[in-house]
Design a protein around this motif. Structure first.
Motif, PDB file in Angstrom:
ATOM      1  N   ILE A  58       0.851  -1.191   0.000  1.00  0.00           N
ATOM      2  CA  ILE A  58       0.000   0.000   0.000  1.00  0.00           C
ATOM      3  C   ILE A  58       0.883   1.235   0.000  1.00  0.00           C
ATOM      4  N   ASP A  59       0.923   1.892  -1.160  1.00  0.00           N
ATOM      5  CA  ASP A  59       1.736   3.092  -1.329  1.00  0.00           C
ATOM      6  C   ASP A  59       0.823   4.269  -1.676  1.00  0.00           C
ATOM      7  N   SER A  60       1.426   5.382  -2.052  1.00  0.00           N
ATOM      8  CA  SER A  60       0.619   6.571  -2.359  1.00  0.00           C
ATOM      9  C   SER A  60      -0.304   6.330  -3.555  1.00  0.00           C
ATOM     10  N   ASP A  61       0.137   5.520  -4.533  1.00  0.00           N
ATOM     11  CA  ASP A  61      -0.732   5.214  -5.668  1.00  0.00           C
ATOM     12  C   ASP A  61      -1.953   4.404  -5.214  1.00  0.00           C
ATOM     13  N   THR A  62      -1.737   3.484  -4.287  1.00  0.00           N
ATOM     14  CA  THR A  62      -2.849   2.683  -3.757  1.00  0.00           C
ATOM     15  C   THR A  62      -3.819   3.591  -3.010  1.00  0.00           C
ATOM     16  N   HIS A  63      -3.278   4.503  -2.202  1.00  0.00           N
ATOM     17  CA  HIS A  63      -4.144   5.451  -1.478  1.00  0.00           C
ATOM     18  C   HIS A  63      -4.965   6.275  -2.458  1.00  0.00           C
ATOM     19  N   THR A  64      -4.330   6.747  -3.513  1.00  0.00           N
ATOM     20  CA  THR A  64      -5.041   7.544  -4.522  1.00  0.00           C
ATOM     21  C   THR A  64      -6.144   6.711  -5.168  1.00  0.00           C
ATOM     22  N   ALA A  65      -5.812   5.481  -5.550  1.00  0.00           N
ATOM     23  CA  ALA A  65      -6.798   4.607  -6.191  1.00  0.00           C
ATOM     24  C   ALA A  65      -7.950   4.286  -5.242  1.00  0.00           C
ATOM     25  N   LEU A  66      -7.637   4.009  -3.972  1.00  0.00           N
ATOM     26  CA  LEU A  66      -8.704   3.753  -2.998  1.00  0.00           C
ATOM     27  C   LEU A  66      -9.612   4.970  -2.879  1.00  0.00           C
ATOM     28  N   GLY A  67      -9.008   6.142  -2.787  1.00  0.00           N
ATOM     29  CA  GLY A  67      -9.798   7.372  -2.700  1.00  0.00           C
ATOM     30  C   GLY A  67     -10.719   7.549  -3.887  1.00  0.00           C
ATOM     31  N   GLU A  68     -10.215   7.211  -5.093  1.00  0.00           N
ATOM     32  CA  GLU A  68     -11.029   7.341  -6.300  1.00  0.00           C
ATOM     33  C   GLU A  68     -12.173   6.329  -6.303  1.00  0.00           C
ATOM     34  N   VAL A  69     -11.880   5.075  -5.998  1.00  0.00           N
ATOM     35  CA  VAL A  69     -12.908   4.032  -6.022  1.00  0.00           C
ATOM     36  C   VAL A  69     -13.975   4.312  -4.969  1.00  0.00           C
ATOM     37  N   ILE A  70     -13.550   4.598  -3.754  1.00  0.00           N
ATOM     38  CA  ILE A  70     -14.500   4.848  -2.665  1.00  0.00           C
ATOM     39  C   ILE A  70     -15.235   6.160  -2.891  1.00  0.00           C
ATOM     40  N   GLY A  71     -14.549   7.147  -3.433  1.00  0.00           N
ATOM     41  CA  GLY A  71     -15.144   8.456  -3.673  1.00  0.00           C
ATOM     42  C   GLY A  71     -16.248   8.459  -4.718  1.00  0.00           C
ATOM     43  N   ARG A  72     -16.386   7.396  -5.477  1.00  0.00           N
ATOM     44  CA  ARG A  72     -17.483   7.290  -6.460  1.00  0.00           C
ATOM     45  C   ARG A  72     -18.816   6.940  -5.808  1.00  0.00           C
ATOM     46  N   HIS A  73     -18.791   6.631  -4.520  1.00  0.00           N
ATOM     47  CA  HIS A  73     -19.996   6.222  -3.795  1.00  0.00           C
ATOM     48  C   HIS A  73     -20.463   7.358  -2.892  1.00  0.00           C
TER      49      HIS A  73
END
Length: 185
Positions: A58-73
């Protein structure tokens, strides 16, 4: 999430949960006695995805991707008015359950190498565990006690990343659900 008594947890394991803070007054005493995960730092919650990626991945790219996926809800309210169960487990059932399922599906689709509960179950049922590893008489007693404290209504606005440090689960990050619709180009 898995409990510390399962023998399968290792430092660095992660999970994604929705904290249900509003349920703590109703479930805390039961969970502290009867849910091993509570004793190792896991708050009242609905699991979104466990296990997730190992902490080293889990790096900064993973954090960004999680934010994007979760932020769609979108944020939502969940009502916990009844109990359900699996063998040896008593839980509270969220209504509606569909938003929890959509979060799980979206994250599992983005990270297919992390199927919910390691792919053990054909259908992942959103729930808030109150007691596990107990006989039917204990679960019945807990359910009777819980009914007097229900319903509980919770506002769901974030998904939290939890990391097991070898002894306890620790919160590492929180990813907000989208507050308002994305603007159109």
């Amino acid at each position: 999430m898995a409990d510390d008594d399962s023998g399968t947890l290792q430092a660095g394991q992660t999970g994604l949960i929705v904290r249900i803070t509003e349920a703590e007054p109703a479930v805390r005493a039961w969970r502290e006695r009867l849910d091993p995960s509570a004793r190792v730092g896991v708050p009242a919650h609905v699991t979104v995805l466990f296990p997730f990626l190992h902490e080293r991945r889990i790096d900064s790219d993973t954090h960004t991707a999680l934010g994007e996926v979760i932020g769609r809800h979108r944020p939502f309210e969940a009502r916990f008015a009844r109990c359900g169960g699996f063998p040896g487990i008593l839980y509270l059932t969220p209504e509606p359950e569909a938003p929890f399922r959509r979060l799980t599906e979206a994250i599992a689709d983005r990270w297919p190498e992390t199927p919910p509960f390691g792919g053990q179950f054909d259908d992942v049922v959103p729930h808030l565990t109150v007691a596990q590893g107990q006989d039917a008489a204990v679960l019945e007693q807990v359910e009777t006690g819980l009914r007097r404290r229900l319903p509980v209504t919770a506002s769901v606005s974030a998904v939290d990343l939890m990391v097991y440090d070898g002894v306890r689960w620790q919160p590492r990050a929180s990813f907000p659900l989208q507050e308002r619709p994305l603007s159109q180009p």
